[in-house]
Design a protein around this motif. Structure first.
Motif, PDB file in Angstrom:
ATOM      1  N   ASN A 183      34.541  38.969  35.227  1.00 17.27           N
ATOM      2  CA  ASN A 183      33.329  39.298  35.968  1.00 17.27           C
ATOM      3  C   ASN A 183      33.068  38.229  37.019  1.00 17.27           C
ATOM      4  O   ASN A 183      33.495  37.078  36.880  1.00 17.27           O
ATOM      5  CB  ASN A 183      32.146  39.392  35.007  1.00 17.27           C
ATOM      6  CG  ASN A 183      32.393  40.407  33.916  1.00 17.27           C
ATOM      7  OD1 ASN A 183      32.608  41.572  34.199  1.00 17.27           O
ATOM      8  ND2 ASN A 183      32.393  39.955  32.669  1.00 17.27           N
ATOM      9  N   PRO A 198      29.729  42.810  37.027  1.00 17.96           N
ATOM     10  CA  PRO A 198      30.917  43.313  36.339  1.00 17.96           C
ATOM     11  C   PRO A 198      32.023  43.726  37.301  1.00 17.96           C
ATOM     12  O   PRO A 198      31.793  44.398  38.297  1.00 17.96           O
ATOM     13  CB  PRO A 198      30.385  44.519  35.556  1.00 17.96           C
ATOM     14  CG  PRO A 198      29.160  44.934  36.285  1.00 17.96           C
ATOM     15  CD  PRO A 198      28.566  43.691  36.863  1.00 17.96           C
ATOM     16  N   THR A 199      33.227  43.260  37.002  1.00 16.32           N
ATOM     17  CA  THR A 199      34.422  43.684  37.736  1.00 16.32           C
ATOM     18  C   THR A 199      35.560  43.991  36.776  1.00 16.32           C
ATOM     19  O   THR A 199      36.536  44.611  37.154  1.00 16.32           O
ATOM     20  CB  THR A 199      34.901  42.599  38.718  1.00 16.32           C
ATOM     21  OG1 THR A 199      35.216  41.411  37.973  1.00 16.32           O
ATOM     22  CG2 THR A 199      33.828  42.266  39.731  1.00 16.32           C
TER      23      THR A 199
END
Length: 439
Positions: free
Chosen positions: A264, A290-291
């Motif tokens: 993230n 968030p990633t």
């Protein structure tokens, strides 16, 4: 308001605070290459029989000048002064002597002149005249003067408040100008006051940097070797406030099934302030954006990597959305001239893929010892977090050792580090190299 709009507004507000905190415009006109606009380098010539050179210590030049001026002012006749003015003058000179004994002098940290007055620098160190002003009217009033006249000579300061104060000091305006030193840019070793960059602890310590930290995590289970790349950067303003960002990318190699995971994104603001001498307080707060992916392999890979640095573990919780706050205290030369002690604590609050909101406290400590340009570090970091959304929170700790080249000069400060998770020390360990550039 939707979550995406809320994050965008928060980011805008954070950056607005950063941009609003720049240094005041630097006045142009007066210029000197000496320690004082009126006396020049007369003090150094009297003490050492030669002009100062670039090799001479900056603090020594300032101290010699202030001692010289203090002696001259004490020798001056006060017969023409009123009793109240004589009393005020004696009080001002006592305060100047106390300032000199304290020995905390600012630096010209933004003006293009080689030497320039600096009322209060970005680390909170105040000049000699500023100290006299502060003792009478308080730090807030001194900060107001610095906001408009940070790099100004006294005769350039068009402040009614300062002019009125000057009449109450028992000193003539020219005598205040004789006291006011000029300051050079921070010396090559000034950054050492702030201590070295620690490898295992929070990478954001209130200084500008760009860091690339690749490394390998060796797993005793034999299911491949994760290769990780940490990216972090911070840009600090003239008032000790700045923005930071961090993300980490991991690739699993040597396994039957290829996998990769992106942490993230951690973005926010950091603020550093001098406590006393060469000790510092750093506060920071940011957003977790968030990633990361949530597939099983990526989640497992992130859990393995998180064990390397528990204080950053929440970044490796797939899909974590939330925020984080933290504080660090950096004690330089607190117990020996070549030592640095760092203590930190923080709290993360997040929800992973819209699951229940949870808190993750974190803490850490590090000790560094410097020998010439080499710094050795011993660190421990811990946090309470769940390794996966389905597991329960528990304590996690890692211990680390690092060796770094850190002269304090701007530029690259490469280092090598080794860390071992204490709760799983036979299963995995992390060997890393980082290339950190301070600027």
């Amino acid at each position: 308001m939707t979550p995406s709009r809320h994050l965008a507004v928060s980011a805008i507000l954070l950056m607005a605070g950063f941009l609003a905190c720049g240094a005041p415009p630097a006045p142009a006109g007066l210029h000197t290459d000496t320690i004082n606009l009126i006396l020049g380098d007369e003090s150094f010539q009297q003490r050492f029989g030669r002009p100062p050179s670039v090799e001479d210590d900056e603090d020594l030049r300032i101290r010699v000048h202030l001692e010289y001026v203090l002696e001259r002012l004490r020798r001056r006749s006060t017969a023409e002064l009123s009793p109240a003015a004589r009393e005020a003058r004696a009080r001002s000179l006592e305060r100047l002597e106390a300032y000199l004994q304290r020995g905390e002098f600012p630096r010209n940290d933004g003006h293009p002149d080689a030497r320039r007055p600096t009322f209060i620098d970005s680390r909170g160190r105040i000049c000699a005249v500023g100290y006299l002003f502060e003792q009478e009217l308080g730090r807030e009033a001194a900060g107001a003067i610095a906001a408009g006249y940070k790099y100004a000579f006294i005769r350039e300061m068009e402040s009614p408040l300062l002019r009125q104060w000057a009449t109450t000091t028992g000193l003539e305006l020219e005598e205040l100008e004789m006291i006011q030193p000029t300051y050079s840019a921070p010396a090559a070793d000034d950054d050492e006051e702030y201590g070295p960059r620690f490898s295992l602890l929070d990478p954001f310590d209130g200084r500008s940097h760009i860091a690339l930290a690749p490394g390998f995590l060796f797993d005793g289970r034999g299911d491949g070797v994760p290769v990780r790349l940490d990216l972090s950067t911070s840009v600090m303003g003239g008032c000790g406030l700045g923005a930071y960002a961090a993300v980490s990318l991991t690739k699993l190699t040597g396994a039957e099934r290829s996998a990769s995971a992106l942490s993230n994104l951690d973005v926010g603001m950091a603020w550093g302030r001098s406590l006393f001498s060469d000790s510092w307080l750093v506060l920071r707060g940011g957003l977790l954006i968030p990633t990361g992916d949530e597939d099983e392999v990526g989640s497992s890979l992130n859990a393995s990597v998180a064990a390397k640095r528990p204080s950053q573990a929440v970044l490796f919780q797939p899909g974590a959305l939330g925020g984080r706050v933290g504080a660090s205290v950096i004690l330089g030369s607190a117990f020996c001239s070549s030592c640095t002690l760092r203590l930190e604590a923080g709290l993360d609050g997040y929800s992973a893929f819209y699951k229940a909101f949870q808190f993750s406290p974190r803490w850490g400590a590090g000790f560094a010892y410097r020998y010439q340009s080499l710094v050795t570090m011993l660190e421990i970091a811990g946090a309470r977090y769940a390794e996966s959304p389905s597991s329960r929170s528990k304590l996690h700790h890692s211990v680390g050792f690092a060796l770094r080249r850190a002269t304090g000069q701007p530029g690259f400060q490469p280092g090598i580090s080794l860390s071992v998770p204490l709760e799983d020390r036979l299963e995995r360990w992390f060997l890393g190299v980082d290339l950190t550039m301070r600027y």
